[in-house]
Design a protein around this motif. Structure first.
Motif, PDB file in Angstrom:
ATOM      1  N   THR A 334       0.832  -1.179   0.043  1.00 27.44           N
ATOM      2  CA  THR A 334       0.053   0.171  -0.023  1.00 27.44           C
ATOM      3  C   THR A 334       0.824   1.093   0.004  1.00 27.44           C
ATOM      4  O   THR A 334       0.555   2.315  -0.482  1.00 27.44           O
ATOM      5  CB  THR A 334      -0.926  -0.117   1.271  1.00 27.44           C
ATOM      6  N   TYR A 335       1.927   1.202   0.690  1.00 30.62           N
ATOM      7  CA  TYR A 335       2.975   2.494   0.817  1.00 30.62           C
ATOM      8  C   TYR A 335       4.221   2.342   0.370  1.00 30.62           C
ATOM      9  O   TYR A 335       4.843   2.977  -0.249  1.00 30.62           O
ATOM     10  CB  TYR A 335       2.864   2.780   2.229  1.00 30.62           C
TER      11      TYR A 335
ATOM     12  N   ASP B  27      -1.140   9.114   1.312  1.00 35.96           N
ATOM     13  CA  ASP B  27      -0.291   8.574   0.075  1.00 35.96           C
ATOM     14  C   ASP B  27      -0.467   7.362  -0.198  1.00 35.96           C
ATOM     15  O   ASP B  27       0.622   6.471  -0.496  1.00 35.96           O
ATOM     16  CB  ASP B  27       1.201   8.941   0.426  1.00 35.96           C
ATOM     17  N   LEU B  28      -1.561   6.716  -0.004  1.00 34.22           N
ATOM     18  CA  LEU B  28      -1.877   5.632  -0.160  1.00 34.22           C
ATOM     19  C   LEU B  28      -1.806   5.031  -1.714  1.00 34.22           C
ATOM     20  O   LEU B  28      -2.322   5.731  -2.427  1.00 34.22           O
ATOM     21  CB  LEU B  28      -3.179   4.999   0.438  1.00 34.22           C
ATOM     22  N   ARG B  29      -1.174   4.139  -2.137  1.00 37.60           N
ATOM     23  CA  ARG B  29      -1.008   3.595  -3.330  1.00 37.60           C
ATOM     24  C   ARG B  29      -1.544   2.292  -3.629  1.00 37.60           C
ATOM     25  O   ARG B  29      -0.560   1.683  -3.158  1.00 37.60           O
ATOM     26  CB  ARG B  29       0.265   4.269  -4.164  1.00 37.60           C
ATOM     27  N   GLU B  30      -2.376   1.952  -4.111  1.00 37.74           N
ATOM     28  CA  GLU B  30      -2.501   0.455  -4.691  1.00 37.74           C
ATOM     29  C   GLU B  30      -1.810   0.072  -5.595  1.00 37.74           C
ATOM     30  O   GLU B  30      -1.523   0.816  -6.439  1.00 37.74           O
ATOM     31  CB  GLU B  30      -3.970   0.098  -4.605  1.00 37.74           C
ATOM     32  N   VAL B  31      -1.311  -1.160  -5.291  1.00 36.99           N
ATOM     33  CA  VAL B  31      -0.566  -1.569  -6.502  1.00 36.99           C
ATOM     34  C   VAL B  31      -1.277  -1.847  -8.026  1.00 36.99           C
ATOM     35  O   VAL B  31      -0.499  -1.698  -9.158  1.00 36.99           O
ATOM     36  CB  VAL B  31       0.207  -3.343  -6.445  1.00 36.99           C
ATOM     37  N   ASN B  32      -2.370  -2.064  -8.006  1.00 39.16           N
ATOM     38  CA  ASN B  32      -3.255  -1.998  -9.072  1.00 39.16           C
ATOM     39  C   ASN B  32      -3.763  -0.713  -9.753  1.00 39.16           C
ATOM     40  O   ASN B  32      -4.152  -0.544 -10.707  1.00 39.16           O
ATOM     41  CB  ASN B  32      -4.473  -3.032  -9.196  1.00 39.16           C
ATOM     42  N   MET B  34      -1.097   1.441 -10.349  1.00 41.00           N
ATOM     43  CA  MET B  34       0.136   2.173 -10.546  1.00 41.00           C
ATOM     44  C   MET B  34       0.639   1.776 -12.072  1.00 41.00           C
ATOM     45  O   MET B  34       0.367   0.412 -12.344  1.00 41.00           O
ATOM     46  CB  MET B  34       1.036   2.005  -9.496  1.00 41.00           C
ATOM     47  N   ILE B  36       3.965   0.638 -13.321  1.00 38.85           N
ATOM     48  CA  ILE B  36       5.411   0.365 -12.977  1.00 38.85           C
ATOM     49  C   ILE B  36       6.140   0.839 -14.115  1.00 38.85           C
ATOM     50  O   ILE B  36       6.121  -0.079 -15.198  1.00 38.85           O
ATOM     51  CB  ILE B  36       5.555  -0.961 -12.499  1.00 38.85           C
ATOM     52  N   VAL B  57       5.252  -1.454 -17.395  1.00 35.39           N
ATOM     53  CA  VAL B  57       5.145  -2.920 -17.313  1.00 35.39           C
ATOM     54  C   VAL B  57       3.570  -3.248 -17.619  1.00 35.39           C
ATOM     55  O   VAL B  57       2.763  -2.381 -17.117  1.00 35.39           O
ATOM     56  CB  VAL B  57       5.444  -3.422 -15.958  1.00 35.39           C
ATOM     57  N   PRO B  59       1.475  -5.977 -16.463  1.00 35.85           N
ATOM     58  CA  PRO B  59       1.659  -7.325 -15.570  1.00 35.85           C
ATOM     59  C   PRO B  59       1.007  -8.242 -16.027  1.00 35.85           C
ATOM     60  O   PRO B  59       1.500  -9.380 -15.882  1.00 35.85           O
ATOM     61  CB  PRO B  59       1.065  -6.770 -14.295  1.00 35.85           C
ATOM     62  N   ASN B  60      -0.243  -8.062 -16.451  1.00 37.63           N
ATOM     63  CA  ASN B  60      -0.822  -9.380 -17.063  1.00 37.63           C
ATOM     64  C   ASN B  60      -0.254 -10.022 -18.076  1.00 37.63           C
ATOM     65  O   ASN B  60      -0.504 -11.357 -18.402  1.00 37.63           O
ATOM     66  CB  ASN B  60      -2.458  -8.885 -17.281  1.00 37.63           C
ATOM     67  N   ALA B  66       2.376 -17.113 -11.417  1.00 36.90           N
ATOM     68  CA  ALA B  66       1.297 -16.526 -10.781  1.00 36.90           C
ATOM     69  C   ALA B  66       0.131 -16.183 -11.739  1.00 36.90           C
ATOM     70  O   ALA B  66      -0.931 -15.628 -11.371  1.00 36.90           O
ATOM     71  CB  ALA B  66       1.779 -15.125 -10.074  1.00 36.90           C
ATOM     72  N   HIS B  98      -3.752   5.730 -14.799  1.00 38.21           N
ATOM     73  CA  HIS B  98      -3.045   5.171 -13.521  1.00 38.21           C
ATOM     74  C   HIS B  98      -1.679   5.993 -13.491  1.00 38.21           C
ATOM     75  O   HIS B  98      -0.816   6.529 -14.333  1.00 38.21           O
ATOM     76  CB  HIS B  98      -2.651   3.747 -13.644  1.00 38.21           C
ATOM     77  N   TYR B 101       4.752   4.886 -11.574  1.00 39.64           N
ATOM     78  CA  TYR B 101       5.687   4.679 -10.257  1.00 39.64           C
ATOM     79  C   TYR B 101       7.058   4.504 -10.812  1.00 39.64           C
ATOM     80  O   TYR B 101       7.475   3.469 -11.189  1.00 39.64           O
ATOM     81  CB  TYR B 101       4.985   3.289  -9.859  1.00 39.64           C
ATOM     82  N   HIS B 104      10.918   1.938  -9.511  1.00 32.66           N
ATOM     83  CA  HIS B 104      11.551   0.628 -10.015  1.00 32.66           C
ATOM     84  C   HIS B 104      12.159   0.809 -11.139  1.00 32.66           C
ATOM     85  O   HIS B 104      12.450  -0.430 -11.827  1.00 32.66           O
ATOM     86  CB  HIS B 104      10.108  -0.362  -9.912  1.00 32.66           C
TER      87      HIS B 104
END
Lengths: 528, 401
Positions: A334-335, B27-32, B34, B36, B57, B59-60, B66, B98, B101, B104
């Motif tokens: 989350t962060y 500053d909450l950022r969910e991975v889905n 963003m 990358i 990226v 991702p799918n 995974a 989105h 990020y 990375h």
């Protein structure tokens, strides 16, 4: 003046309460509990009837022994009837003296253990304890006959603390049996058992068990003081006692070491600790306790000390994992995504595509589901419980992921957390962790790693502030005691553990003088 | 007292608890949510603009256990033009859903036109921004950076990872120098001010390492081939795998004796002839024989001749690269740094003119080659076979008298 009088009154009340708690209030209403036993059989029978009014399980029987009436009183189910018949009734029929007196009957029953009961309180207590009270018409005392046979199970395997090696016996619900299990292991008069009655109604026997030439005397004195101050209705299990004698009631961490294994208790007694046992409880607890002791299993002492190092470290890791793993996962996702390796982030991102809940909620949902599953499996009958587990596992493990409600990573994290918590040897540690992890997840969801670090800091502050019967809970790590570290993350070999833990301040710190094993120079033929 | 304190304490606890929720997870950022970013390309555009290409990226489509399908491309590229890199990066929020990020990011590609105009502006951005890691790889594209970022690096699905693998495995064989941001910036800020970066070329949609780009004070001044890079690596003490081929005395074209150099040490001495700097490089290299000429026998004379010829070849290669460095004015060999460390008094007086002094310096090299092991056999396999071991002549179609 007013205050002074009030103080006097209070003191009087507390005294009477204390006396009640010690002896109960089973005495008759008119004559008082401490009045002597009536001197006729009819009066005795009447007084018992009054005291035990509306007690359907009370059994009274009047036997005519060649002209002298004898009253027998007992509680149904608590007495072995065949033993009563063999040891009491048969000898009574064999008295040939006309109108025998108390001493004649005592002589006839000489094979039984007889105790005189002088007051009504004593009579009532004996009946309640499951003994048989015998009263001879005209006598000034009643007699107690030991033919009690309270129902109970026999010694069985320790179900909650199984080990692979070592003895398998566990405590049962009878204090006498439990004490015998300890005596079997410590065959010395130095093993002391101090018992007293606690509980206004239950009159349960509570025992302080210790080895008098090891334990610090002030520790035993403190235990006596704490137990004598108790005023409760019943004391049928150790959990109530635990809560009432603990140093810090407002903590989630276990402040005593509960166990149902006699060998573990023996180990504790040899470290200079004391055990508190309650009649009717299938386990007992030891004080003082330290955090590291709770992560030691009986198996550690039975297996090779080198192998123990890995297992102990694994358990310490399991403790912190079961507390922190879900929150770390939430914080990272989350962060603090920058702390993850890129391939892992990509993999997690692909798993999270299309999941409707934010990670923190997803974690909470999964954790609650897991708890529900665990509770359901625990409370239901075994046959149904298994099917619940299977269905739950399928739903949580597979269907929820396929339905896109939760990610596979989250399932793994929650399952790993559950597994880590099951690896803890003391169940008392599992519950605090499974509750505290919610707090950590919440804080992780609000503040990320900063929140986890802050809450972790507060937790450590709380842990180091705890004391169990005066001994620091986080010892020997904080305060540091190098000597006591021999039995923390590692279990030193027995020949190296020649001293008892220093933090227990034992009167006899020496444990043994065994030398390091190995061939001597003579046996190998080398010149000395 | 207790009755006063209790409500106060309760209030304080409630306030502290409430403040927990006041943060509002800002500053909450969910991975889905963003994108990358794994690669950034910078190209020179018209009118002084910069063209920034981002590799994002998908991702799918990343093949993984995974559940990635891997049917389409694992990444996509988006390009934006702006007056500066930071403006361009900000502008991406208008063209890509989105948020970006950047933490990375693993690869930064500079187009050669952009690199020739100077990278100082980009260096400052990448050093100053707190979103970037300092281990991202800096490379120069022979052509446009966006072509490098869009090229296939099969079997590695992600282009930026593929480029990184290529560069790293080439650097392991001493055919490139470390091209990570930290090393490049260290070289850039050293007194020599001559960083070296990997040079990547795109041919038929596929990538290859074309050598290295030489810089002087942040501006690209020339390139080196991978073979020249090996010689440059030798000028700095280190380890690696450098192959040296010594032609066989026989005339066959592809027959030679191969040496595998794996460690070397540089010593230097400086002197002045008038105003002219004279640098003496003493290089000690050690290696093994990888292959011997057909029919060769490793006796004392052969060993000595291999040693001598090997030293001569290495010396020639060193001379070539030093001349190239001098002509380009790039002190990638770190001679300036050596002078600064060993003659600080001289450097205080003449350090400002180092570039000029180096270009006119007289640099000589002496090589000492140590052959450590001859391998499992000391001779070529043919030597082991003699006439006695052969089949009778009758069996080989010859008439026996």
């Amino acid at each position: 003046m007013f205050h002074k009088r009030k103080g006097k009154k209070m003191r009087h009340m507390s005294l009477s309460l204390e006396s009640n708690s010690q002896y109960g209030s089973l005495g008759g209403a008119e004559l008082g509990p401490d009045s002597p036993v009536p001197d006729t059989l009819s009066a005795m029978a009447q007084s018992i009837q009054e005291d035990w009014d509306r007690c359907a399980d009370l059994q009274t029987r009047i036997v005519d022994v060649r002209g002298t009436k004898v009253l027998l009183v007992w509680i149904r189910g608590s007495v072995n009837l065949s033993r009563l018949e063999l040891s009491v009734l048969t000898p009574l029929t064999e008295i040939y003296r006309e109108r025998p007196r108390l001493e004649h009957i005592q002589w006839a029953l000489r094979s039984c253990r007889l105790n005189p009961l002088r007051t009504r309180r004593e009579v009532n207590q004996m009946i309640a304890d499951g003994g048989v009270v015998l009263y001879v018409d005209g006598a000034s005392v009643a007699l107690s006959v030991d033919s009690g046979d309270a129902p109970g199970r026999s010694v069985d395997k320790a179900e909650n603390e199984p080990t692979l090696y070592g003895p398998q016996e566990g405590f049962v619900e009878s204090l006498d049996v439990n004490l015998a299990l300890l005596r079997k292991r410590i065959r010395s008069p130095h093993l002391k058992v101090e018992s007293r009655r606690v509980g206004e109604y239950s009159h349960s026997e509570v025992s302080i068990v210790y080895v008098d030439n090891i334990v610090k005397p002030q520790l035993v004195e403190e235990a006596r003081r704490r137990i004598s101050g108790l005023s409760v209705d019943t004391m049928s299990d150790i959990y109530k006692l635990m809560e009432l004698v603990t140093d810090v009631p407002k903590t989630v961490f276990p402040m005593v070491e509960e166990t149902e294994r006699p060998d573990r208790v023996v180990g504790g007694l040899m470290q200079g600790r004391i055990a508190l046992m309650v009649d009717g409880a299938p386990s007992c607890f030891m004080v003082p306790v330290q955090f590291v002791t709770l992560l030691a299993s009986a198996d550690d002492y039975y297996m090779n000390f080198i192998l123990t190092l890995f297992i102990r470290l694994l358990r310490h890791m399991a403790f912190w994992l079961s507390l922190l793993l879900p929150s770390l996962y939430v914080a990272l996702l989350t962060y603090n995504q920058d702390l993850m390796p890129t391939p892992l982030l990509i993999s997690v991102a692909s798993q999270h595509r299309g999941i409707p809940l934010p990670t923190v909620l997803e974690a909470l949902v999964m954790m609650v589901s897991f708890e529900l599953l665990r509770e359901a499996g625990l409370r239901l009958p075994r046959a149904v419980g298994q099917s619940v587990s299977i269905v739950g596992t399928l739903i949580i493990g597979d269907a929820a992921v396929r339905a896109g409600l939760v990610s596979a990573g989250m399932v793994i994290v929650v399952a790993a957390t559950g597994m880590a918590s099951f690896a803890l040897p003391v169940y008392g540690f599992v519950n605090p962790n499974r509750q505290l992890q919610y707090l950590f997840v919440l804080v992780a969801g609000l503040f990320g790693l900063v929140g986890i670090v802050t809450l972790g800091y507060l937790l450590v502050v709380h842990l180091v502030s705890l004391r169990s019967f005066g001994v620091p809970y986080m010892g020997p790590i904080a305060p540091l005691n190098f000597h006591d570290l021999k039995d923390t993350f590692v279990r030193a070999p027995w020949y190296a553990m020649d001293r008892r833990p220093e933090q227990m301040e034992t009167v006899n710190p020496r444990r043994g003088r065994t030398r390091r094993p190995g061939p001597t120079k003579q046996s190998t033929g080398e010149n000395p | 007292m207790k009755s006063v304190w209790r409500p106060c304490a309760t209030l304080v606890v409630i306030l502290i608890w409430t403040t927990l929720f006041l943060s509002g997870c800002y500053d909450l950022r969910e991975v889905n949510d963003m994108n990358i970013v794994t690669g950034i390309g910078l190209d020179e555009a018209e009118n002084g603009m910069v063209r920034v290409t981002l590799q994002l990226v998908n991702p799918n489509n990343v093949p993984s256990a995974a559940g990635g399908q891997g049917s389409g491309r694992a990444f996509l590229t988006r390009t934006v033009e702006a007056r500066s890199v930071e403006q361009a990066v900000n502008k991406f929020s208008e063209v890509v859903p989105h948020f970006l990020y950047l933490s990375h990011n693993t690869l930064v590609v500079f187009g050669d036109a952009y690199a020739k105009h100077g990278l100082s502006r980009a260096f400052d951005y990448f050093e100053r921004s707190r979103f970037f890691r300092r281990n991202q790889l800096f490379v120069v594209a022979q052509g446009e950076a966006r072509d490098v970022l869009a090229a296939s690096t099969t079997p590695e699905p992600l282009n930026s990872f593929g480029v990184r693998f290529l560069v790293e495995q080439t650097a392991r064989r001493a055919r490139l120098l470390d091209s990570e941001q930290l090393s490049v910036l260290k070289a850039y800020l050293s007194v020599s001010k001559s960083p070296v970066m990997a040079l990547i070329d795109v041919r038929d949609g596929r990538l290859r390492v074309a050598g290295a780009a030489l810089f002087r004070e942040g501006t690209m001044v020339g390139t080196l081939t991978p073979n020249e890079m090996e010689a440059l690596s030798l000028l700095r003490s280190g380890r690696g795998e450098i192959s040296v081929s010594i032609p066989c005395p026989t005339s066959a074209a592809d027959t030679n004796t191969s040496l595998q150099i794996d460690s070397w040490r540089r010593n230097m001495r400086s002197s002045f002839v008038g105003q002219r700097l004279h640098l003496e490089i003493q290089l000690t290299v050690s290696g093994e024989i990888e292959r011997l000429c057909p029919g060769g026998q490793l006796n004392k004379q052969v060993l000595r001749s291999v040693q001598r010829e090997g030293e001569a070849i290495i010396q020639r290669r060193l001379r070539t690269v030093i001349e190239k460095l001098q002509s380009d004015g790039s002190d990638a060999g770190g001679f300036g740094q050596w002078m600064f460390q060993n003659h600080p008094g001289w450097w205080r007086e003449h350090g400002a003119d180092w570039s000029d002094i180096f270009q006119h310096a007289d640099v000589s090299c002496a090589v000492q080659l140590q052959i450590r092991r001859a391998g499992l056999s000391s001779n070529a396999p043919e030597v082991m076979v003699n006439e006695v071991d052969k089949a009778p002549k009758a069996g080989r179609g010859e008439d026996i008298p």
